[in-house]
Design an enzyme around this catalytic site. Structure first.
Site, PDB file in Angstrom:
ATOM      1  N   ARG A  22     106.786  40.499  26.727  1.00 42.99           N
ATOM      2  CA  ARG A  22     107.209  42.001  26.885  1.00 42.99           C
ATOM      3  C   ARG A  22     105.476  41.765  26.685  1.00 42.99           C
ATOM      4  O   ARG A  22     104.685  43.013  26.256  1.00 42.99           O
ATOM      5  CB  ARG A  22     108.004  42.621  26.231  1.00 42.99           C
ATOM      6  N   GLU A  34     112.471  35.101  33.361  1.00 39.70           N
ATOM      7  CA  GLU A  34     113.541  35.838  34.016  1.00 39.70           C
ATOM      8  C   GLU A  34     114.595  34.273  33.968  1.00 39.70           C
ATOM      9  O   GLU A  34     115.441  34.799  34.407  1.00 39.70           O
ATOM     10  CB  GLU A  34     112.453  36.308  35.383  1.00 39.70           C
ATOM     11  N   GLN A  39     121.913  34.489  33.474  1.00 38.21           N
ATOM     12  CA  GLN A  39     122.962  33.758  33.315  1.00 38.21           C
ATOM     13  C   GLN A  39     123.113  33.044  31.718  1.00 38.21           C
ATOM     14  O   GLN A  39     124.013  32.373  31.465  1.00 38.21           O
ATOM     15  CB  GLN A  39     123.774  32.248  34.349  1.00 38.21           C
ATOM     16  N   THR A  40     122.181  33.957  31.346  1.00 37.45           N
ATOM     17  CA  THR A  40     122.111  33.497  30.283  1.00 37.45           C
ATOM     18  C   THR A  40     121.699  34.551  28.602  1.00 37.45           C
ATOM     19  O   THR A  40     120.506  35.663  29.578  1.00 37.45           O
ATOM     20  CB  THR A  40     120.375  32.409  29.702  1.00 37.45           C
ATOM     21  N   TYR A 117     116.397  39.840  42.979  1.00 43.25           N
ATOM     22  CA  TYR A 117     115.866  40.548  41.394  1.00 43.25           C
ATOM     23  C   TYR A 117     115.248  40.103  40.819  1.00 43.25           C
ATOM     24  O   TYR A 117     113.594  40.645  40.608  1.00 43.25           O
ATOM     25  CB  TYR A 117     117.343  40.461  40.962  1.00 43.25           C
ATOM     26  N   ASP A 135     120.359  43.988  38.120  1.00 48.37           N
ATOM     27  CA  ASP A 135     121.071  42.627  37.549  1.00 48.37           C
ATOM     28  C   ASP A 135     122.307  43.440  37.197  1.00 48.37           C
ATOM     29  O   ASP A 135     122.546  44.738  36.843  1.00 48.37           O
ATOM     30  CB  ASP A 135     120.349  42.076  36.546  1.00 48.37           C
ATOM     31  N   CYS A 189     124.293  51.059  26.657  1.00 45.76           N
ATOM     32  CA  CYS A 189     125.813  51.312  27.831  1.00 45.76           C
ATOM     33  C   CYS A 189     125.853  49.515  28.031  1.00 45.76           C
ATOM     34  O   CYS A 189     125.952  48.998  29.247  1.00 45.76           O
ATOM     35  CB  CYS A 189     124.859  51.415  28.893  1.00 45.76           C
ATOM     36  N   CYS A 196     128.490  55.978  23.598  1.00 45.17           N
ATOM     37  CA  CYS A 196     128.613  56.740  24.652  1.00 45.17           C
ATOM     38  C   CYS A 196     127.705  58.378  24.099  1.00 45.17           C
ATOM     39  O   CYS A 196     127.355  58.911  24.345  1.00 45.17           O
ATOM     40  CB  CYS A 196     129.970  57.507  25.377  1.00 45.17           C
ATOM     41  N   CYS A 199     124.470  58.397  23.150  1.00 46.80           N
ATOM     42  CA  CYS A 199     123.641  57.730  24.618  1.00 46.80           C
ATOM     43  C   CYS A 199     123.221  59.169  25.210  1.00 46.80           C
ATOM     44  O   CYS A 199     123.739  60.315  25.520  1.00 46.80           O
ATOM     45  CB  CYS A 199     124.667  57.829  25.983  1.00 46.80           C
ATOM     46  N   CYS A 205     126.815  61.888  32.826  1.00 47.05           N
ATOM     47  CA  CYS A 205     126.871  60.620  32.592  1.00 47.05           C
ATOM     48  C   CYS A 205     128.197  60.989  33.515  1.00 47.05           C
ATOM     49  O   CYS A 205     129.531  61.700  32.622  1.00 47.05           O
ATOM     50  CB  CYS A 205     126.862  59.383  31.701  1.00 47.05           C
TER      51      CYS A 205
END
Length: 344
Positions: A22, A34, A39-40, A117, A135, A189, A196, A199, A205
């Protein structure tokens, strides 16, 4: 819609994690992060990202590396097709694009291993293209906020969520917005026990209002797990050397190394193994020792590998690999765990 994106951007400014990718808009760095994080979890992927960037500081360095070297760095992450596609894409960018990544999602998606994605993430973060990412985190946030009951792993659901995500993206800062909604799903989330009460989106929501937060998103049940039975033979010759073979079929772990393997429809006894058609000649009259009493169960996506390791000693044949060099080879995590316990 604008209120939704502004609240997420405000939350992100306060709560985002200071992750290394970032701190830049370099497409090589963003692409690398990315692919590794597919999956990680971030905690698992971060050391790999740092090691890759250290060993291959540019796309040219990655392209010039051997596939074995790339797979060795990837060892333990799983889903090894990601590493092979990473290497293929690096070669393409290095040779065809002179090291410069395409700047649009439509061009990026043509690279090996880059789907909608990843293409949207790179294009929005690096080049400010207004294209929404979707995602697992985004699916969850949107399914809950808008109380959507369409399954996220069906064609209809994928289209619905992609269209909705595109209407919500902030056109002035698409990259930051995409990161904000993914981070919100990862930290706030969450799949279980989402926050919540605190949030910033709770007032709007719908799943929260209807008491259906735990029921969103909806996903069709996955295929049943396939059971496979592996019997690994670990030969040791008179010079304390062994042998590894490279997996070259279109199956799990393609390109990685393993000990001689006998796969069967069920677990076999030593007697049955010694008479199996695939057992090497050098193993028939050697000394067999079962390394563990219970099968090691190694779970993959839709597969469970039930595995026994047999140490084969007093082998009357010369093998090429010394135990001192065995850790130089890229092996599946299953083999790596065995080697950690089996010290010669």
């Amino acid at each position: 819609m604008k209120r939704f994106s502004n609240k997420l951007l405000g939350w992100y400014a306060q709560h985002k994690r200071p992750l290394p990718w970032r701190q830049t808009k370099d497409p090589y760095v963003i692409w690398l992060s990315e692919i590794i994080l597919q999956q990680t979890r971030v905690a698992q992927g971060l050391p790999y990202f740092e090691q890759f960037l250290n060993d291959f500081p540019s796309v040219h360095d990655l392209a010039q590396a051997s596939e074995d070297a790339v797979l060795k760095r990837w060892q333990g992450l799983g889903y090894y097709s990601r590493a092979r596609n990473l290497h293929k894409a690096a070669k393409l960018v290095s040779q065809t694009y002179n090291g410069n990544f395409p700047t649009t999602s439509q061009e990026l998606i043509k690279l090996p291993g880059i789907g909608p994605y990843t293409a949207s993430a790179i294009a929005s973060i690096c080049f400010e293209e207004v294209c929404a990412v979707v995602d697992g985190n985004v699916y969850r946030v949107l399914a809950r906020h808008f109380d959507i009951d369409t399954p996220i792993n069906q064609t209809t659901g994928i289209k619905i969520f992609q269209t909705l995500a595109q209407t919500l993206i902030n056109p002035k800062s698409p990259g930051t917005y995409n990161q904000s909604i993914m981070e919100f799903g990862a930290l706030h989330c969450t799949p279980k026990n989402p926050s919540c009460i605190t949030c910033p989106l709770s007032n709007s929501c719908l799943a929260f209002a209807h008491g259906r937060v735990a029921d969103r998103p909806i996903k069709i049940k996955a295929k049943p797990v396939k059971k496979r039975y592996f019997h690994y033979l670990i030969p040791i010759d008179n010079n304390n050397n062994t042998v590894l073979k490279k997996r070259d079929k279109n199956d799990i772990w393609k390109g990685l190394y393993e000990f001689p393997l006998i796969e069967a429809k069920n677990m076999l006894s030593v007697v049955a193994l010694k008479t199996h058609d695939d057992v090497p000649k050098w193993a028939k009259s050697a000394k067999w020792t079962k390394f563990q009493e219970e099968a090691v169960v190694h779970k993959l996506t839709h597969q469970a590998l039930y595995t026994y390791f047999y140490v084969i000693e007093n082998v009357n044949e010369a093998f090429p690999i010394s135990w001192a060099s065995i850790h130089d080879y890229a092996v599946p995590r299953l083999i790596e765990r065995f080697l950690d316990k089996f010290i010669r």
